[in-house]
Write a protein that holds these residues in place. Structure first.
Motif, mmCIF file in Angstrom:
data_model
loop_
_atom_site.group_PDB
_atom_site.id
_atom_site.type_symbol
_atom_site.label_atom_id
_atom_site.label_comp_id
_atom_site.label_asym_id
_atom_site.label_seq_id
_atom_site.Cartn_x
_atom_site.Cartn_y
_atom_site.Cartn_z
ATOM 1 N N ASN A 40 0.823 -1.216 0.000
ATOM 2 C CA ASN A 40 0.000 0.000 0.000
ATOM 3 C C ASN A 40 0.849 1.254 0.000
ATOM 4 O OD1 ASN A 40 -1.719 -2.199 1.730
ATOM 5 N ND2 ASN A 40 -3.014 -0.941 0.421
ATOM 6 N N VAL A 41 0.397 2.238 -0.748
ATOM 7 C CA VAL A 41 1.094 3.516 -0.814
ATOM 8 C C VAL A 41 0.952 4.233 0.536
ATOM 9 C CG1 VAL A 41 1.164 5.776 -1.960
ATOM 10 C CG2 VAL A 41 0.644 3.710 -3.294
ATOM 11 N N VAL A 42 2.096 4.695 1.087
ATOM 12 C CA VAL A 42 2.048 5.400 2.378
ATOM 13 C C VAL A 42 2.609 6.822 2.305
ATOM 14 C CG1 VAL A 42 2.007 3.361 3.874
ATOM 15 C CG2 VAL A 42 4.208 4.264 3.096
ATOM 16 N N THR A 47 0.757 11.947 -9.342
ATOM 17 C CA THR A 47 -0.668 12.162 -9.618
ATOM 18 C C THR A 47 -1.431 10.859 -9.810
ATOM 19 O OG1 THR A 47 -0.163 12.314 -11.984
ATOM 20 C CG2 THR A 47 -0.247 14.381 -10.754
ATOM 21 N N ARG A 48 -0.697 9.771 -10.054
ATOM 22 C CA ARG A 48 -1.355 8.525 -10.437
ATOM 23 C C ARG A 48 -1.954 7.763 -9.260
ATOM 24 N NH1 ARG A 48 1.738 5.267 -15.050
ATOM 25 N NH2 ARG A 48 1.724 7.376 -15.882
ATOM 26 N N PHE A 49 -1.348 7.913 -8.085
ATOM 27 C CA PHE A 49 -1.804 7.158 -6.912
ATOM 28 C C PHE A 49 -1.980 8.083 -5.721
ATOM 29 C CE2 PHE A 49 0.689 4.181 -9.519
ATOM 30 C CZ PHE A 49 -0.280 3.198 -9.737
ATOM 31 N N LYS A 50 -2.754 7.588 -4.752
ATOM 32 C CA LYS A 50 -2.914 8.345 -3.506
ATOM 33 C C LYS A 50 -2.593 7.414 -2.343
ATOM 34 C CE LYS A 50 -7.906 7.497 -3.106
ATOM 35 N NZ LYS A 50 -7.914 6.347 -4.019
ATOM 36 N N SER A 51 -2.408 8.010 -1.170
ATOM 37 C CA SER A 51 -2.078 7.223 0.004
ATOM 38 C C SER A 51 -3.171 6.188 0.263
ATOM 39 C CB SER A 51 -1.958 8.161 1.209
ATOM 40 O OG SER A 51 -1.132 7.579 2.173
ATOM 41 N N GLY A 52 -2.755 4.951 0.560
ATOM 42 C CA GLY A 52 -3.703 3.869 0.823
ATOM 43 C C GLY A 52 -3.936 2.950 -0.355
ATOM 44 N N ASP A 53 -3.618 3.404 -1.578
ATOM 45 C CA ASP A 53 -3.846 2.569 -2.768
ATOM 46 C C ASP A 53 -3.025 1.283 -2.706
ATOM 47 O OD1 ASP A 53 -5.547 4.423 -3.827
ATOM 48 O OD2 ASP A 53 -4.175 5.158 -5.385
ATOM 49 N N ALA A 54 -3.636 0.171 -3.136
ATOM 50 C CA ALA A 54 -2.915 -1.100 -3.249
ATOM 51 C C ALA A 54 -2.259 -1.150 -4.630
ATOM 52 C CB ALA A 54 -3.875 -2.273 -3.086
ATOM 53 N N VAL A 55 -0.937 -1.302 -4.634
ATOM 54 C CA VAL A 55 -0.203 -1.286 -5.901
ATOM 55 C C VAL A 55 0.786 -2.447 -5.971
ATOM 56 C CG1 VAL A 55 -0.361 1.228 -6.180
ATOM 57 C CG2 VAL A 55 1.613 0.247 -4.980
ATOM 58 N N MET A 56 1.163 -2.778 -7.217
ATOM 59 C CA MET A 56 2.275 -3.702 -7.460
ATOM 60 C C MET A 56 3.242 -2.944 -8.350
ATOM 61 S SD MET A 56 0.148 -6.388 -9.822
ATOM 62 C CE MET A 56 -0.917 -5.817 -11.176
ATOM 63 N N ALA A 57 4.544 -3.099 -8.099
ATOM 64 C CA ALA A 57 5.500 -2.254 -8.803
ATOM 65 C C ALA A 57 6.773 -3.004 -9.162
ATOM 66 C CB ALA A 57 5.853 -1.042 -7.937
ATOM 67 N N LEU A 58 7.326 -2.590 -10.303
ATOM 68 C CA LEU A 58 8.652 -3.042 -10.728
ATOM 69 C C LEU A 58 9.644 -2.020 -10.186
ATOM 70 C CD1 LEU A 58 10.134 -5.087 -12.707
ATOM 71 C CD2 LEU A 58 10.129 -3.187 -14.321
ATOM 72 N N VAL A 59 10.681 -2.483 -9.483
ATOM 73 C CA VAL A 59 11.670 -1.575 -8.896
ATOM 74 C C VAL A 59 13.076 -2.039 -9.291
ATOM 75 C CG1 VAL A 59 10.201 -0.874 -6.958
ATOM 76 C CG2 VAL A 59 11.653 -2.901 -6.710
ATOM 77 N N PRO A 60 14.053 -1.111 -9.345
ATOM 78 C CA PRO A 60 15.414 -1.515 -9.723
ATOM 79 C C PRO A 60 16.202 -2.136 -8.577
ATOM 80 C CG PRO A 60 15.321 0.851 -9.412
ATOM 81 C CD PRO A 60 13.917 0.345 -9.217
ATOM 82 N N GLY A 61 15.577 -2.251 -7.405
ATOM 83 C CA GLY A 61 16.201 -2.814 -6.209
ATOM 84 C C GLY A 61 15.416 -2.353 -4.995
ATOM 85 N N GLY A 62 15.712 -2.945 -3.831
ATOM 86 C CA GLY A 62 15.074 -2.496 -2.600
ATOM 87 C C GLY A 62 13.833 -3.244 -2.184
ATOM 88 N N GLY A 63 13.447 -4.274 -2.937
ATOM 89 C CA GLY A 63 12.184 -4.956 -2.663
ATOM 90 C C GLY A 63 12.150 -5.810 -1.412
#
Length: 332
Positions: free
Chosen positions: A75-77, A84-100
């Protein structure tokens, strides 16, 4: 807005080595930069590039976290400037370059997708790395079309199980290779038209037999080595071979005349070091073409096992045993 802690548990790699090189550590919670969101990680997918990083063979790209882990869900915190695409609380899945492999992780908003209500956050964490990879390589680089045949090496892997489902969803015929009867059965159950046990069968002969001698139009290969020449043999005229890894060897002696005689294309790509813009374009394509399939339950990640974050070493041992069928995920 919830007050965030200053510290979090993350998995570090103090020095390269076997699975035990993965060590839980206390790290500062990262701050989202311009265009980024901060995600409270519920789950993180485990992938072969993570294993390569752990052994010292795949360093993070410049500016990326040294914590392993390329895909997350949660969840976005917190929001960085300009999001602009997401707000706090949204459930998301993401591709990241590291840190997962951590309790909190930043992601660029353009490389994140909303989690369909049909999926749990644990399942959602099994999607980004494999779905981005398969979409870009099979459909964009390999230009797989309905009615064509796709040969997938490593059919029971996270990449393989994703590729089977997406290729079938878009009307292709699917042949896979796998290393045991159980794995072959799992691939057929997912939709593969033919599963070849590479330990007991010759995939070149079997691919030709399954295509009335024509061969495969697209081949997704993560093995390399002597598979390179055999892929050229198994490919159809105008076939496309897409290389995404070299689990065998990155070097081979090959008779390249088949490229000319069959008018073959041999291409490949890596994902991690690509620009945010390049990854965002793939995310956009997935949002349009694949999210509806996930939403309707027509495609779903095949889950092998889950481990608590602190037991990342056990998850890597499971992956390196090659006994897994589908995705391995860490949960926080």
């Amino acid at each position: 807005m919830t007050t965030l802690p200053s510290q979090m548990t993350a998995i570090g790699i103090p020095k390269p080595g076997g699975p035990d090189a993965l060590v839980p550590e206390q790290r500062a919670v990262p701050q989202p930069r311009k265009g980024e969101i901060l995600i409270k990680v519920a789950a993180a997918g485990v992938n072969r590039p993570d294993v390569a990083q752990r052994t010292g063979n795949y360093p993070p790209p410049p500016g990326a976290s040294d914590i392993p882990g390329l895909e997350i869900a949660g969840n976005v915190v917190a929001l960085g400037e300009g999001v602009t695409r997401f707000k706090s609380g949204d459930a998301v899945m993401a591709l990241v370059p590291g840190g997962g492999y951590a309790q909190y992780c930043t992601a660029h908003e353009s490389c994140a997708l909303p989690v369909p209500s049909s999926l749990s956050l644990t399942e959602a964490a099994a999607i980004p790395e494999t779905f981005f990879t398969v979409w870009h390589n099979v459909f964009e680089r390999g230009t797989l079309k309905a009615g064509e045949t796709l040969l997938i090496h490593g059919g029971s892997s996270g990449i393989g199980t994703t590729a089977i489902q997406l290729a079938k969803a878009f009307g292709a015929k699917v042949i896979v290779t796998a290393g045991s009867q159980d794995k072959c059965d799992a691939c057929v159950k997912l939709g593969a038209d033919r599963a070849i046990n590479y330990k007991t069968e010759d995939f070149v002969a079997e691919t030709k037999a399954a295509t009335s001698g024509a061969g495969a139009n697209v081949i997704l290969d993560m093995v390399g080595g002597d598979y390179i020449e055999r892929n050229y043999e198994a490919a159809a005229v105008e076939g496309r071979i897409v290389q995404i890894a070299f689990l065998g060897s990155a070097k081979a002696t090959v008779d390249f005349r088949r490229i000319m005689l069959k008018r073959l294309t041999h291409t490949g790509s890596t994902l991690r070091a690509r620009s945010v813009e390049a990854k965002a374009a793939i995310a956009q394509a997935l949002a349009q073409k694949v999210l509806p399939l996930l939403r309707d339950g027509k495609v779903k990640p095949l889950m092998d096992s889950t481990y608590p974050l602190e037991k990342a070493a056990e998850a890597h041992a499971r992956m390196e045993s090659s006994h897994h069928i589908g995705k391995i995920v860490l949960t926080t």
